[in-house]
Design an enzyme around this catalytic site. Structure first.
Site, PDB file in Angstrom:
ATOM      1  N   GLY A   1       0.827  -1.350  -0.154  1.00  0.00           N
ATOM      2  CA  GLY A   1      -0.043  -0.118  -0.159  1.00  0.00           C
ATOM      3  C   GLY A   1       0.590   1.201  -0.182  1.00  0.00           C
ATOM      4  N   SER A  31       4.760  -5.619  -2.713  1.00  0.00           N
ATOM      5  CA  SER A  31       4.867  -4.039  -2.789  1.00  0.00           C
ATOM      6  C   SER A  31       5.685  -3.548  -1.684  1.00  0.00           C
ATOM      7  CB  SER A  31       3.461  -3.368  -3.082  1.00  0.00           C
ATOM      8  OG  SER A  31       3.771  -2.236  -3.595  1.00  0.00           O
TER       9      SER A  31
END
Length: 486
Positions: free
Chosen positions: A94, A175
């Site tokens: 995120g 991520s």
């Protein structure tokens, strides 16, 4: 149906049965005052009901979450296992500013493994990554990394009570979470608390210099107009703090190497060394490693409004490294070898920012004697944003957490799931099977159809239809990269 109480170092917890899996949600592993290092929460004596997700970290658009009590984790464990099970410890992504462990329901993976699945929350944005220790406003740096370490410590101490094997913990993340996995794996504090690591779509430049982090902190303090009373930052209302960070981020994004404001920081204390150097020197040669990315990583960021700063940062870095002439040669090469459905500019940036750095890390680990596997996810899930954008950033993650035959909802990010196509199910099943094999044995393919990445044979697994393994460096693009980098 409620479960029997399970003892932990802080007190007993009660979960809920979900079919053949028991789920324990919102289990506190730490608490933290603003800009303070996480500490153990107050212990409890009677059984604590842990059947609902705990508060997640405050983040843009969702600043009503309580700061001090956002550090919790979630556990899914199969019923009736006859042996200690491997553990998947997952750190959400995120961009270091959004997300939470509640976006990942581990019921399906736990039952299919069988394995124990753990997802965690950690502090986000300025609360986890604003480096204020040089200003005497924080007792430590890299607070989010310390949060993850506290969660890992809790799992190491308690997971056996939930049927997990503390000696078979796989650090995993996607991520921003993958960046944290790469950093965490190299820390002395984590040694002996995990056996292997999985990083999906880790940004190429995933460590920030201490000086640059300090520059960001000074800019935020100036934006808040509290340079003369810096201690006031601990009581600034969250909307004001996050708004100031957003304004600073917009102004200085083009000054950063990766186009992002936050991330793990090479502070010399919590993170004493550049993580990639630790992999390269063989310190982690006993850790099995799987590194993955998605074919069209950059599409999502190109289509954002405005396009993400990492787009400009990547092109700028390439022009600095190879000169304008080298940049134009690369772009011409990609245009000359373009696939029918490919944007050559996006493909060049995806290679530069995502694929090549992951391959470089795989190469360093292999050359140091470590076992490493490299993959790329080429399948387009029948779920937005992938249906319209292709196998872009997060496509593999959507399939990893799917409850076949359905994609799951992502409540924090407000993304709906939905039914999967036969192709989705086929690719997702193979991807999940490979992950669970890796978590269990340290090898994602026991039949050797996917060989490990070796210095003399750099293999790349392609998750698509069909699944295939190809040599990493073939074709005009690879030859030009080699020429320019020589």
């Amino acid at each position: 149906m409620l479960t029997n109480a399970v003892p932990t170092t802080l007190g007993p917890v009660i979960g809920a049965g979900q079919g053949h899996v028991r789920a324990f949600k919102g289990v506190p592993f730490a608490m933290a005052r603003r800009f303070a290092k996480a500490t153990p929460p107050l212990a409890w004596t009677g059984p604590r009901r842990c059947t609902d997700y705990g508060p997640y970290a405050p983040q843009p658009g969702q600043l009503d979450q309580p700061e001090e009590s956002c550090l919790s984790l979630n556990i899914w464990t199969p019923v009736g296992a006859d042996r200690p099970l491997p553990v998947l410890f997952f750190i959400h992504g995120g961009a270091f500013v959004t997300g939470g462990g509640a976006d990942y329901d581990g019921t399906f993976l736990a039952a299919r493994g069988p394995a124990v699945i753990v997802t965690i929350n950690y502090r986000l944005g300025p609360l986890g990554f604003l480096q204020l220790h040089r200003h005497g406003l924080s007792e430590a740096s890299n607070l989010a990394i310390s949060d993850a370490l506290a969660a890992l410590d809790w799992v190491h101490a308690n997971i056996a009570n939930f049927g997990g094997d503390p000696d078979k913990v796989t650090l995993s993340g996607q991520s921003a979470g993958a960046s944290m996995v790469i950093a965490l794996a190299t820390l002395p504090q984590a040694k002996g608390k995990f056996a292997r690591a999985l990083a999906l779509s880790a940004p190429g430049r995933n460590i920030m210099s201490a000086d640059h982090a300090d520059h960001i902190a000074r800019r935020v303090l100036a934006e808040l107009e509290i340079e003369q009373d810096q201690g006031a930052i601990v009581s600034v209302p969250l909307p004001k703090l996050f708004a100031a960070v957003e304004r600073v981020g917009r102004r200085i994004a083009d000054e950063t190497e990766a186009g992002t404001v936050f991330g793990p920081v090479l502070d010399g204390a919590v993170i004493p060394r550049e993580p990639r150097d630790v992999f390269a020197d063989g310190t982690l040669r006993d850790v099995e490693l799987w590194l993955g990315s998605c074919r069209d990583e950059m599409v999502m960021f190109l289509k954002s409004t405005p396009p993400a700063a990492m787009i400009r940062a990547t092109e700028r870095n390439l022009r600095v490294a190879f000169g304008d002439a080298g940049w134009e040669r690369l772009l011409a090469c990609y245009r000359g070898s373009v696939r029918p459905d490919e944007d050559p500019y996006e493909a060049l940036l995806s290679d530069a920012f995502w694929h090549r750095p992951m391959a470089d890390l795989a190469r360093s680990h292999a050359e140091a004697g470590g076992a490493v596997w490299l993959s790329r996810f080429d399948h387009r899930p029948a779920l937005e944003p992938f249906l319209s954008q292709g196998p872009t950033h997060g496509a593999d993650n959507a399939c990893l957490w799917a409850h076949l035959p359905d994609f799951i909802d992502r409540p924090i990010l407000k993304r709906k799931g939905g039914p999967m196509t036969p192709a989705d199910i086929d690719v997702a099943a193979r991807f999940q099977t490979s992950l669970l094999r890796f978590v269990t044995s340290g090898m994602p393919d026991v039949a050797q159809a996917w060989p490990r990445f070796e210095p003399h044979k750099e293999s790349l697994a392609i998750f698509g239809q069909p699944f295939q393994v190809v040599p990493l460096n073939e074709g005009a693009r690879s030859r030009l990269w080699a020429e320019l980098s020589a």
